[in-house]
Enzyme design. Structure first.
Site, PDB file in Angstrom:
ATOM      1  N   CYS A  88      11.544 -14.449  11.757  1.00 43.81           N
ATOM      2  CA  CYS A  88      10.260 -15.028  11.352  1.00 43.81           C
ATOM      3  C   CYS A  88       9.124 -14.028  11.592  1.00 43.81           C
ATOM      4  O   CYS A  88       9.070 -13.371  12.611  1.00 43.81           O
ATOM      5  CB  CYS A  88       9.979 -16.281  12.176  1.00 43.81           C
ATOM      6  N   ARG A  98      16.362 -12.660  13.417  1.00 48.02           N
ATOM      7  CA  ARG A  98      16.044 -11.991  14.687  1.00 48.02           C
ATOM      8  C   ARG A  98      17.288 -11.890  15.569  1.00 48.02           C
ATOM      9  O   ARG A  98      17.490 -10.904  16.274  1.00 48.02           O
ATOM     10  CB  ARG A  98      14.946 -12.788  15.413  1.00 48.02           C
ATOM     11  N   LYS A 144      20.502 -24.042  17.419  1.00 43.74           N
ATOM     12  CA  LYS A 144      20.571 -22.739  16.739  1.00 43.74           C
ATOM     13  C   LYS A 144      20.451 -21.612  17.768  1.00 43.74           C
ATOM     14  O   LYS A 144      21.232 -20.657  17.751  1.00 43.74           O
ATOM     15  CB  LYS A 144      19.430 -22.609  15.738  1.00 43.74           C
ATOM     16  N   ASP A 187       8.236 -23.034  19.964  1.00 39.00           N
ATOM     17  CA  ASP A 187       8.927 -23.453  18.739  1.00 39.00           C
ATOM     18  C   ASP A 187       8.563 -24.864  18.305  1.00 39.00           C
ATOM     19  O   ASP A 187       8.988 -25.305  17.237  1.00 39.00           O
ATOM     20  CB  ASP A 187      10.446 -23.359  18.913  1.00 39.00           C
ATOM     21  N   PRO A 202       8.712  -6.699  19.368  1.00 45.11           N
ATOM     22  CA  PRO A 202       9.318  -5.405  19.755  1.00 45.11           C
ATOM     23  C   PRO A 202      10.602  -5.604  20.534  1.00 45.11           C
ATOM     24  O   PRO A 202      10.982  -6.731  20.867  1.00 45.11           O
ATOM     25  CB  PRO A 202       8.231  -4.785  20.627  1.00 45.11           C
ATOM     26  N   ASP A 247      11.164  -3.508  23.343  1.00 44.94           N
ATOM     27  CA  ASP A 247      10.977  -2.626  24.510  1.00 44.94           C
ATOM     28  C   ASP A 247      11.603  -3.161  25.788  1.00 44.94           C
ATOM     29  O   ASP A 247      12.156  -2.390  26.590  1.00 44.94           O
ATOM     30  CB  ASP A 247       9.490  -2.362  24.725  1.00 44.94           C
TER      31      ASP A 247
HETATM   32  C1  EPZ Z   1      13.814 -16.504  20.918  1.00 41.48           C
HETATM   33  O1  EPZ Z   1      13.259 -15.408  20.224  1.00 41.48           O
HETATM   34  C2  EPZ Z   1      14.031 -17.586  19.873  1.00 41.48           C
HETATM   35  N1  EPZ Z   1      14.961 -17.104  18.860  1.00 41.48           N
HETATM   36  C3  EPZ Z   1      12.704 -17.971  19.238  1.00 41.48           C
HETATM   37  O2  EPZ Z   1      12.959 -19.043  18.335  1.00 41.48           O
HETATM   38  C4  EPZ Z   1      11.761 -18.459  20.334  1.00 41.48           C
HETATM   39  O3  EPZ Z   1      10.491 -18.741  19.758  1.00 41.48           O
HETATM   40  C5  EPZ Z   1      11.606 -17.365  21.403  1.00 41.48           C
HETATM   41  O4  EPZ Z   1      12.902 -17.007  21.920  1.00 41.48           O
HETATM   42  C6  EPZ Z   1      10.732 -17.822  22.569  1.00 41.48           C
HETATM   43  O5  EPZ Z   1      11.261 -18.978  23.136  1.00 41.48           O
HETATM   44  C7  EPZ Z   1      16.286 -17.086  19.128  1.00 41.48           C
HETATM   45  O6  EPZ Z   1      16.713 -17.457  20.209  1.00 41.48           O
HETATM   46  C8  EPZ Z   1      17.193 -16.602  18.025  1.00 41.48           C
HETATM   47  P1  EPZ Z   1      11.370 -13.512  23.181  1.00 41.48           P
HETATM   48  P2  EPZ Z   1      13.113 -13.974  20.972  1.00 41.48           P
HETATM   49  O7  EPZ Z   1      12.112 -12.239  23.306  1.00 41.48           O
HETATM   50  O8  EPZ Z   1      14.273 -13.773  21.860  1.00 41.48           O
HETATM   51  C9  EPZ Z   1       7.818 -10.435  23.352  1.00 41.48           C
HETATM   52  C10 EPZ Z   1      12.859 -20.228  16.323  1.00 41.48           C
HETATM   53  O9  EPZ Z   1      11.913 -20.744  15.704  1.00 41.48           O
HETATM   54  N2  EPZ Z   1       8.855  -9.418  23.549  1.00 41.48           N
HETATM   55  O10 EPZ Z   1      11.423 -14.500  24.284  1.00 41.48           O
HETATM   56  O11 EPZ Z   1      12.810 -12.962  19.948  1.00 41.48           O
HETATM   57  C11 EPZ Z   1       7.860 -10.996  21.941  1.00 41.48           C
HETATM   58  O12 EPZ Z   1       7.161 -10.154  21.048  1.00 41.48           O
HETATM   59  C12 EPZ Z   1      12.691 -18.860  16.934  1.00 41.48           C
HETATM   60  O13 EPZ Z   1      13.974 -20.776  16.509  1.00 41.48           O
HETATM   61  C13 EPZ Z   1       8.449  -8.109  23.837  1.00 41.48           C
HETATM   62  O14 EPZ Z   1       7.261  -7.819  23.917  1.00 41.48           O
HETATM   63  O15 EPZ Z   1      11.811 -14.264  21.845  1.00 41.48           O
HETATM   64  C14 EPZ Z   1       7.193 -12.336  22.101  1.00 41.48           C
HETATM   65  O16 EPZ Z   1       5.798 -12.154  22.075  1.00 41.48           O
HETATM   66  C15 EPZ Z   1      11.326 -18.269  16.648  1.00 41.48           C
HETATM   67  N3  EPZ Z   1       9.404  -7.153  24.000  1.00 41.48           N
HETATM   68  C16 EPZ Z   1       7.630 -12.763  23.511  1.00 41.48           C
HETATM   69  O17 EPZ Z   1       8.087 -11.571  24.170  1.00 41.48           O
HETATM   70  C17 EPZ Z   1      10.750  -7.444  23.917  1.00 41.48           C
HETATM   71  O18 EPZ Z   1      11.576  -6.528  24.112  1.00 41.48           O
HETATM   72  C18 EPZ Z   1       8.778 -13.767  23.506  1.00 41.48           C
HETATM   73  O19 EPZ Z   1       9.845 -13.166  22.812  1.00 41.48           O
HETATM   74  C19 EPZ Z   1      11.126  -8.778  23.630  1.00 41.48           C
HETATM   75  C20 EPZ Z   1      10.178  -9.743  23.459  1.00 41.48           C
END
Ligand code: EPZ
Length: 417
Positions: free
Chosen positions: A116, A92, A22, A304, A122, A124
Site C-alpha cells: 500500500c 509489502r 492476512k 489498520d 523503508p 532500515d
Molecule cells: C505491517 O506492515 C502490516 N503488514 C501493516 O498492515 C500494518 O499497518 C503495519 O505492520 C503496522 O501495524 C503486514 O503485516 C503484511 P512496520 P509493516 O514495519 O511490517 C516504519 C494492512 O493494511 N519502518 O511495523 O510494513 C514504517 O515506515 C497493512 O494490512 C521503518 O522506518 O509495518 C512505518 O512508518 C498496511 N523502517 C512504521 O515503521 C523499517 O525498516 C511501521 O512499519 C520498517 C518500518
C-alpha cells in the site's frame, strides 16, 4: 474494470465469522521456508496477497495445495529460486522471505517490496538488525543481497517496534547459532502468532507477546499442523460498519482481547459492544459521539483501523481529531470521503473531522487496502448509490468483501464498467 456498486442507507444485521488474519498467515507462509517436511495450515483466507506468497513458495520449488481454507505446503524439493520483481512489488509482505532465506540457504537476493502507498516504508530497521546478526548486506538496483553464512547470536535493539522487521529478524535468528536477544520488538497478535507457529515447529523462543524476545538457534525445524488466528482488522471493519449503519451484527469467532483499543474508543463514541468469550455484538441505534485518537504500536489503537474509524467519525455529532503516528501518508482516503460530503481537514499527521449529518453516494476510488474498506463502509451508510473503483486494493486484504456484507443485508454488486 471491476467496481463495486453500493446501495446506500443499508442496515447490517445478522451473524458472521472471520477468516484467518492476512498479517499472520503471510509471515507464517514465509516461515515455512525454514521447515523440513510438510506444513498444514488451517484458516487461511483466500486473498490475493496469499496467492502472491503461494507463488513465491512455489518459485522456491515448494509444493503447495489448497483444500477450502487449508493449505498444505511441502518443502521436500526446496531450492533457491529467481524472484520476479513484479511479484515482489505486488505486496509489502514479500520482504518477509528475507529472514527465512538466510535461515534456509545462508544467502538471499530479495527485490525490494511494494504494498500500500501509505508511506515510504523503508527497510532500515530490517537491514540494521540483519547486519547486527552478522549478515553481509548490500543494496543493488532495488535488490537487497545478503550473505548470512557467518551469522551468530547477539543482542539487538529495534529503533522502532516494526512488525515486519521483528518478523524478519526472528525468522533469521531461529536457526542462527547462539542466543539472540531482541529488544523493543513489535507485540501485535500477528507477530505472536508467527512466534507460536515457529515454537510449535521446534524453535526456541522465549518472551512471546512481550517487547523482548530471546531466541536460541536450533539446527532444524520440523513438520506441523497449525491454525491461523482470526483477522482482528476485518473484525474491526465489520463492527464499525454495523455501528455506522445502525445495525445489529454479531461476530462469532473473534478474539476480543485483540481489539481492546478499538472497543475502548467505540465505547467512548457511545457505541455499545456486547462481549462474550469469543464473540462481539454491535447493536447500535443512537447517535455517535466525537472521539480523539492516536494510532500506536500494539496494544495501542491499530493504524489498520484508522480509515474505518475516521469514516464513522465523519457522521459523528461533533469534532474529532485523529493522529496517525505510524505511517506518514495514511490519509489518502480523505479526498475520496470528501467527495461523499465528509468535512475533514488534514495537517501532516493530524486529521480534524467535523461530523456531518450524513454522507452522499458518489463515484470514488480505493487508494489503499484499508482506505478502500472505509469507502465501502461509507457507501453502505450514505444517501444514494456509490460506485467504488480500484477494488484490487481491497481484494488484497478482504475475501470477497461484497459477499461478506451482503450476507449481513447490504446491497453491493461487483460489476464491470
Ligand atoms: C505491517 O506492515 C502490516 N503488514 C501493516 O498492515 C500494518 O499497518 C503495519 O505492520 C503496522 O501495524 C503486514 O503485516 C503484511 P512496520 P509493516 O514495519 O511490517 C516504519 C494492512 O493494511 N519502518 O511495523 O510494513 C514504517 O515506515 C497493512 O494490512 C521503518 O522506518 O509495518 C512505518 O512508518 C498496511 N523502517 C512504521 O515503521 C523499517 O525498516 C511501521 O512499519 C520498517 C518500518
Amino acid at each position: 474494470m471491476e467496481v463495486l456498486r453500493i446501495a446506500g442507507q443499508q442496515r447490517l444485521e445478522g451473524e458472521t465469522s472471520l477468516g484467518g488474519a492476512k498479517n499472520a498467515v503471510l509471515p507464517i507462509m514465509a516461515a515455512c521456508l525454514l521447515i523440513d517436511g510438510e506444513i498444514i495450515l488451517h484458516n487461511v483466507p483466500a486473498l490475493t496477497d496469499v496467492l502472491g506468497m503461494r507463488r513465491i513458495l512455489e518459485l522456491f520449488h515448494c509444493s503447495v495445495s489448497t483444500d477450502s481454507d487449508t493449505l498444505v505446503i511441502s518443502t521436500k524439493g526446496i531450492c533457491p529460486g529467481e524472484l520476479p520483481d513484479e511479484l515482489m512489488k505486488s505486496m509489502r509482505a514479500s520482504n518477509l522471505i528475507w529472514g527465512p532465506c538466510l535461515g534456509r540457504f545462508g544467502k538471499s537476493d530479495i527485490p525490494l517490496p511494494g504494498g500500500c502507498p501509505i508511506g515510504v516504508r523503508p527497510m532500515d530497521i530490517h537491514i540494521k538488525g540483519m547486519k547486527a546478526l552478522g549478515a553481509m548486506v548490500e543494496e543493488h538496483h532495488g535488490h537487497i543481497i545478503s550473505d548470512g553464512r557467518h551469522m551468530r547470536g547477539t543482542e539487538i535493539y529495534l529503533d522502532f517496534p516494526s512488525v515486519g522487521a521483528t518478523e524478519n529478524l526472528v525468522m533469521a535468528a531461529v536457526k542462527t547459532p547462539g542466543v539472540t536477544v531482541f529488544r523493543n520488538v513489535a507485540k501485535e497478535p500477528e507477530v505472536v502468532d508467527l512466534c507460536c507457529f515457529l515454537k510449535e515447529a521446534g524453535a526456541k523462543i522465549n518472551g512471546i507477546g512481550t517487547d523482548t524476545l530471546r531466541v536460541e538457534g536450533v539446527k532444524s525445524l520440523h513438520s506441523l499442523e497449525y491454525t491461523v488466528i482470526p483477522d482482528r482488522i476485518v473484525a474491526g471493519t465489520i463492527l464499525l460498519a454495523a455501528a455506522m449503519t445502525r445495525g445489529d451484527v454479531t461476530i462469532t469467532n473473534v478474539i476480543p482481547e485483540h481489539l481492546e483499543a478499538l472497543l475502548a474508543k467505540m465505547a467512548e463514541a457511545g457505541i455499545t459492544v456486547e462481549r462474550e468469550h469469543s464473540s462481539l455484538r454491535v447493536h447500535h441505534v443512537g447517535a455517535i459521539g466525537p472521539v480523539d485518537l492516536k494510532t500506536l504500536p500494539y496494544p495501542g489503537f491499530p493504524t489498520d483501523i484508522q480509515p474505518q474509524f475516521m469514516t464513522v467519525l465523519s457522521v459523528a455529532q461533533g469534532t474529532s481529531v485523529i493522529c496517525e503516528s505510524i505511517f506518514e501518508n495514511r490519509y489518502q482516503h480523505c479526498d475520496e470521503l470528501r467527495r461523499m460530503g465528509a468535512d475533514i481537514k488534514v495537517d501532516g499527521r493530524t486529521a480534524i473531522i467535523q461530523g456531518s449529518d450524513h454522507l452522499d453516494g458518489a463515484m470514488v476510488d480505493a487508494t489503499d487496502l484499508r482506505g478502500g474498506a472505509a469507502l465501502l463502509m461509507a457507501g453502505m451508510a450514505a444517501h444514494g448509490e456509490t460506485l467504488l473503483g480500484n477494488i484490487c486494493h481491497i481484494d488484497r486484504g478482504y475475501c470477497h468483501i461484497e459477499k461478506l456484507f451482503c450476507h449481513l443485508g447490504a446491497d453491493i454488486r461487483r460489476v464491470l464498467v
